[in-house]
Design an enzyme around this catalytic site. Sequence first.
Site, PDB file in Angstrom:
ATOM      1  N   HIS A  78       0.843  -1.195   0.000  1.00  0.00           N
ATOM      2  CA  HIS A  78       0.000   0.000   0.000  1.00  0.00           C
ATOM      3  C   HIS A  78       0.877   1.244   0.000  1.00  0.00           C
ATOM      4  CE1 HIS A  78      -3.516  -2.490   0.548  1.00  0.00           C
ATOM      5  NE2 HIS A  78      -2.779  -3.210   1.376  1.00  0.00           N
TER       6      HIS A  78
ATOM      7  N   LYS B 161      -7.887  -1.942  15.035  1.00  0.00           N
ATOM      8  CA  LYS B 161      -6.716  -1.308  15.642  1.00  0.00           C
ATOM      9  C   LYS B 161      -5.621  -1.117  14.611  1.00  0.00           C
ATOM     10  CE  LYS B 161      -6.618  -2.390  20.530  1.00  0.00           C
ATOM     11  NZ  LYS B 161      -5.781  -2.945  21.590  1.00  0.00           N
TER      12      LYS B 161
ATOM     13  N   SER C 106      -6.055   1.952  12.508  1.00  0.00           N
ATOM     14  CA  SER C 106      -5.739   3.216  13.179  1.00  0.00           C
ATOM     15  C   SER C 106      -4.227   3.440  13.242  1.00  0.00           C
ATOM     16  CB  SER C 106      -6.346   3.244  14.576  1.00  0.00           C
ATOM     17  OG  SER C 106      -5.663   2.339  15.399  1.00  0.00           O
ATOM     18  N   LYS C 107      -3.440   2.367  12.956  1.00  0.00           N
ATOM     19  CA  LYS C 107      -1.983   2.523  12.927  1.00  0.00           C
ATOM     20  C   LYS C 107      -1.532   3.402  11.752  1.00  0.00           C
ATOM     21  CE  LYS C 107      -0.578  -0.154  16.366  1.00  0.00           C
ATOM     22  NZ  LYS C 107       0.283   0.291  17.456  1.00  0.00           N
ATOM     23  N   TYR C 108      -2.447   3.641  10.828  1.00  0.00           N
ATOM     24  CA  TYR C 108      -2.105   4.543   9.726  1.00  0.00           C
ATOM     25  C   TYR C 108      -2.008   5.993  10.201  1.00  0.00           C
ATOM     26  CZ  TYR C 108      -2.259   1.470   5.631  1.00  0.00           C
ATOM     27  OH  TYR C 108      -1.970   0.533   4.676  1.00  0.00           O
TER      28      TYR C 108
ATOM     29  N   HIS D 259      -7.759  -8.120  -2.778  1.00  0.00           N
ATOM     30  CA  HIS D 259      -7.454  -8.822  -1.534  1.00  0.00           C
ATOM     31  C   HIS D 259      -8.487  -9.927  -1.395  1.00  0.00           C
ATOM     32  CE1 HIS D 259      -4.798  -5.623  -0.502  1.00  0.00           C
ATOM     33  NE2 HIS D 259      -4.677  -5.984   0.755  1.00  0.00           N
TER      34      HIS D 259
ATOM     35  N   HIS E 224      -3.093 -12.489  -0.518  1.00  0.00           N
ATOM     36  CA  HIS E 224      -3.252 -13.282   0.719  1.00  0.00           C
ATOM     37  C   HIS E 224      -3.626 -14.750   0.466  1.00  0.00           C
ATOM     38  CE1 HIS E 224      -2.296 -10.071   3.374  1.00  0.00           C
ATOM     39  NE2 HIS E 224      -3.278  -9.305   2.939  1.00  0.00           N
TER      40      HIS E 224
END
Lengths: 551, 551
Positions: free
Chosen positions: A109, A178, A181-183, A376, A398
Site C-alpha cells: 500500500h 486497531k 488506526s496505525k495509519y 485482496h 493473501h
Amino acid sequence: MENVPENLNYQMKMKDGIIYVYENAEALSMNKPRCLPYPDLETFAIDMSHVLAMIADGPTKTYCHRRLNFLGSKFYLHEMLNEMAELKELKGVPHRDFYNVRKVDTHIHAAACMNQKHLLDFIQTTYKTDAERVVLEKAGLKLTLKQVFNNLNMDPYDLTVDSLDVHAGRQTFHRFDKFNSKYNPVGASELREIYLKADNYINGEYFARLIKEVAHNLEESKYQHAEPRLSIYGRSPEEWESLSHWFIQNKVYSPNMRWIIQVPRIYDIFRSRKLVPNFAKMLENVFLPLFEATVNPQKHKELHVFLKYVTGFDSVDDESKHSDHMFSYKSPKPEQWTTDDNPPYSYYLFHMYANIMVLNNLRKERGLSTFQFRPHCGEAGSITHLVSAFLTADNISHGLNLKKSPVLQYLYYLAQVPIAMSPLSNNSLFLEYSKNPLREFLHKGLCVSLSTDDPMQFHYTKEALMEEYAIAAQLWKLSTCDVCEIARNSVLQSGLSHEEKKHFLGVSYLKDGPEGNDIRRTNVAQIRMAYRHETLCNELSFLVDAVKSEV
Amino acid sequence: MENVPENLNYQMKMKDGIIYVYENAEALSMNKPRCLPYPDLETFAIDMSHVLAMIADGPTKTYCHRRLNFLGSKFYLHEMLNEMAELKELKGVPHRDFYNVRKVDTHIHAAACMNQKHLLDFIQTTYKTDAERVVLEKAGLKLTLKQVFNNLNMDPYDLTVDSLDVHAGRQTFHRFDKFNSKYNPVGASELREIYLKADNYINGEYFARLIKEVAHNLEESKYQHAEPRLSIYGRSPEEWESLSHWFIQNKVYSPNMRWIIQVPRIYDIFRSRKLVPNFAKMLENVFLPLFEATVNPQKHKELHVFLKYVTGFDSVDDESKHSDHMFSYKSPKPEQWTTDDNPPYSYYLFHMYANIMVLNNLRKERGLSTFQFRPHCGEAGSITHLVSAFLTADNISHGLNLKKSPVLQYLYYLAQVPIAMSPLSNNSLFLEYSKNPLREFLHKGLCVSLSTDDPMQFHYTKEALMEEYAIAAQLWKLSTCDVCEIARNSVLQSGLSHEEKKHFLGVSYLKDGPEGNDIRRTNVAQIRMAYRHETLCNELSFLVDAVKSEV
C-alpha cells in the site's frame, strides 16, 4: 500525446451498476449500447453456485484433499532426489544469483510503503525546513507545521518510532480495526492527512516525496520493483482528476513502480454520511471518469497519462467483517441498494469485475492499456470470497483461507491463479508465521509470490522486501531455487509490461515448462521447471481422463 | 606510548600448563614465583564435582524446575498487567527508540563478519584492479589473482553467491563439519587464504579491507557495535606478533569494534602434524607472548597496542565432538598430554581460564587492561561444558543446552551470567528457530543478548544484526521493551569500556534495578527494570531463607 481517436459523440450511462457505452445520443435514446461483453449477473450467480456446490461435495473434497497431499509428498520426493542437481544447475549459471534476479513486491500500500524509521526521518526533515509553512486547514483555520505539532504537544526532534506508533504489535492480532488506526502517526489523523494523503492542503507534496524516496531506493537496488496501491474511494467523481493531477504534477513516476488502484469496500460509511445515495453512485464515481478519459483523452490529459502506469484494481477492507446479505441474482441492483448496510464481498467483486471488463474491452478497441483485477481475498472471513475471486480475479492477495478448502485450493492450483502472500503481515494480523501456508502452497505448486503489504507497520530494516524474503528463507529453510521460483512468480504475476517480462524472465517466458524459462535470467533450475510442468500436466490429464470415462 | 613500567628482569616459565612469573633469574632458580593467584586444578575439579552432583540431584532438579516455571508464569502475568504501561513509558521518552539504542553484536567471527553478497562484491572489485598482482604462494609458485581464478576455471565477473557457496543451507543442519568448509569460497581454500586470512602472501591486506568496510558500515549506523573474533591457534609463538603487526599496519581499529581472540580447540590436529610436542606447548604459544608484552611493552610495541583493543578470549570448536577422556584432577598435566587425542572441553577451559587469570592479575598490577573469558558453550554436546563455563566464564556464547538442565539454567539465572545467543546460526546448525529457547530465557530473566555469529553464512540483508533483531521480534512478537532490554544486555555484557557504557546506558549503569537504568538512553521501561530486580531479589532471598532454616 500519441494518436488516440477521440469519440466526442460517445455517451455513457450506468444501468444496474454497469456502465454502458453508446455511439451517440441517438443510440442512447434508443437504448442501443455498443457491444462490450461482460458476464451478466445471472451467469456469475450460476457459476458461483456451481463452485459453491462443488466445494461442499464430499467425494470432491476427498479427491482434492488426496491430490493435494499427493502433490505435497511428490515435491518432498523431488526435493530429496534433485536438490543437489538443482543447486548444481544454479551454480553453473554465470553472474546470476538470488540477489540479482528481479523481484516484484506484488502487494504493497502506497500509504505504508516506507518503513516507520523512514517516515520518522522524513517528518523530522520537513520540520527542519518547513516549520513555518501552512500545511493544514482545519475547521477554517490554516495551520503551520509548527502549529500542528504544538497542538499535538510535541517537538518533532523528540519524536521516536515508539511515539509515532505506526508499527503493528501484539495488540493488532485479530484486530483489523486497531491495525487501521496505525495509519495515523502518533494516533493523530492530522499527521496522516499531511504526510500520507495525495489530496490535502499541500496538494500531497509530502506524500509524493515520500513515495519518490522509496522509489529511489528501488531504483538504486535495480532488481527490486513494487506495485503500490493508491486509493480511489468513489465518494465523488472528482477523485480521479485529483489523483492523476497529483501524480503528474509531482512526477511520481518511477521505472521500478507500477500502480494499482485500491477501492475500499466502505460504501456503508459514505452512505451513512450521505455522500452517496446508493451503491450505483459509488460505482459510477469509480468507473465513469475512466470511460470518459478513454473516450476523450484530450479532455482528460492527466488522467489519460496516469492510466498508462496503472495496471490494475484492488478491492480492499477487513474481510473478517460479516455481511448479513446473501448475494444472489435476486439481490437488489446497485441503484436499488440504498440502505446503510454494506454490500457483501461478492457483490463488490462482481460489479468491479464487470465494469473493468467493459472498460478493458473499450480500451482494447482503442489500442489503450487494460487493467487487471487483483483483489485482496482470503485474508480472513468467509470462504465464499475465494469463490468470487476464482471467477473474477487475475490474481489475489493473501489467499490464506485456501487452507480451509481443499477443493478451492486445488482449483487455484489447476488454474495457476497467482497469489501474492504476505506472511509477516499475516503474522501481525491473522495468522502466526509458523502456521502460514506459503511454504506448503509453494511446494504443492501454487503460483505464490512474496510481498510486504505495509512496511510501515510490519518491517524493521531498510529493505522490506528483502526482509520478507530473508525471513521466509530462514524460517522455512527455502533453497535458492525456491526463493528464485518465488521471485520469478512475482514478475510473472505483476503488472510489468510484456517487454519488461521478456527482459527479466527470458524472451519465451510465456511458454510452459523449461522452454519458457531462461535460467540465466531467473536462476530457477530447469529441473524445477520441468517438474512443475509435468506435475501440472499430469493433474490436468487425470481430470481429462476422468471426464472421458464418465462419458 | 604511555608510561608502563618495564621489568626486564622478569622471568616467565610454564609449569603444569600455567605460566608463572618470577621477579628475576634468582627467583626462578629458587622456584619462587610472584603471587598472582588463580584457582588450582584441585579446587576447580572439586567445584566441578559439586555442581555436577547438584545438577543430578532429584530434589534440586524439581526445585529449580518449579522456580523456572514460576519465573516464566510470573513474567507472563507481568506482561499482561504492565505491557501498556511499559509502552506508555517508552512513548514518553524523547528522541530514543529501538533504532537509536546501542546494540552490540556480542558474538561474531571476523572471517565471516561480512555477508555473502559483500564478499562477492569485494572479490569482484579486487579483480578489477589487482588481476596481475601476486597474491598467493603455493608449492613455491607465485600466483597472480588472475592465475588463481584461471586455475579454479572461473571468471570473477561470473561469480555468484550460488557459486561462492558460503551460505549455510539445509545441508549444514547437524553437520558442523560441512559448515566449517563453508568458510572456503567456491569450496576453494585458496580464496579463503587470500581473502579471509590475516597472515598470508599479501599480509592480510584484503582481509583487513573487508573488515574495515564492515566497520565503516557500523560507524555509519552509529548505534551498532561488534566484537569480532580473530584467531590465535597456538601452533607457534610468532602468531601474536604477526596478528598485531597486521592489525597495526592495516589500521584495522574502529571505534565501533572491540576484539576478541578465539582459540580453536584443535590441539589434536597440530599434534598429529607434529607442530607441537604436547598440550602445554600450545598453551605456552597462546599465552607466553602476552606475558612478555605485558612485562616488556617496549619490546613488543605492536602487540602492546593491539591488546588495548582486545577485550577477551573465546574458546571455539564443534562442541558435539565427543571426547573419550574424563577430566579430573588425576588427568595428565598439559606437559604430559602428549597423545594425539584432543583434551576434553573442560580441560581446555580450565587451562585457558587459569592463564587468563594470572595474566589479568599481572596486568592489573601494572595498570594495563584485563581480559574477559567468553567461550562458546552449550551450542551442542555434553552438559558438562556448561558446568565448566559456569565456574570460569564471564559470559558465554549460545547456551542452548541450558534447556536440558533446570539446575544449570537456574544457576545461570541467579548468577546473571550473560549469554550471547544466535538463533539464526542455531537454525542452520543445531536447533530450529521455533525451538530456540531465547524467548523463554529472556522472559524468565536470564541475561541474553542477540548476535549474528557468521553473517557470511547465515544472513541475507546488508544489516545482519538488524536482521537478527527483526526476525526475533517478528517471530516471537517481542515488544519494543523486550528488544531494548536485549540491546541493553548486549552493551552490559560487551567489552566496551566503562566510559562507553556510562555514555550508552547511563552514568549509574552498575547499580541494580531501575536506579541503574537511564531510560532516556536505553529505552527500557523502569517498570521492567523494577520487575527484573524484585524478581531476582525474591529468588535470592528464598535461597537465603532456606539456608537459614537448614542451620
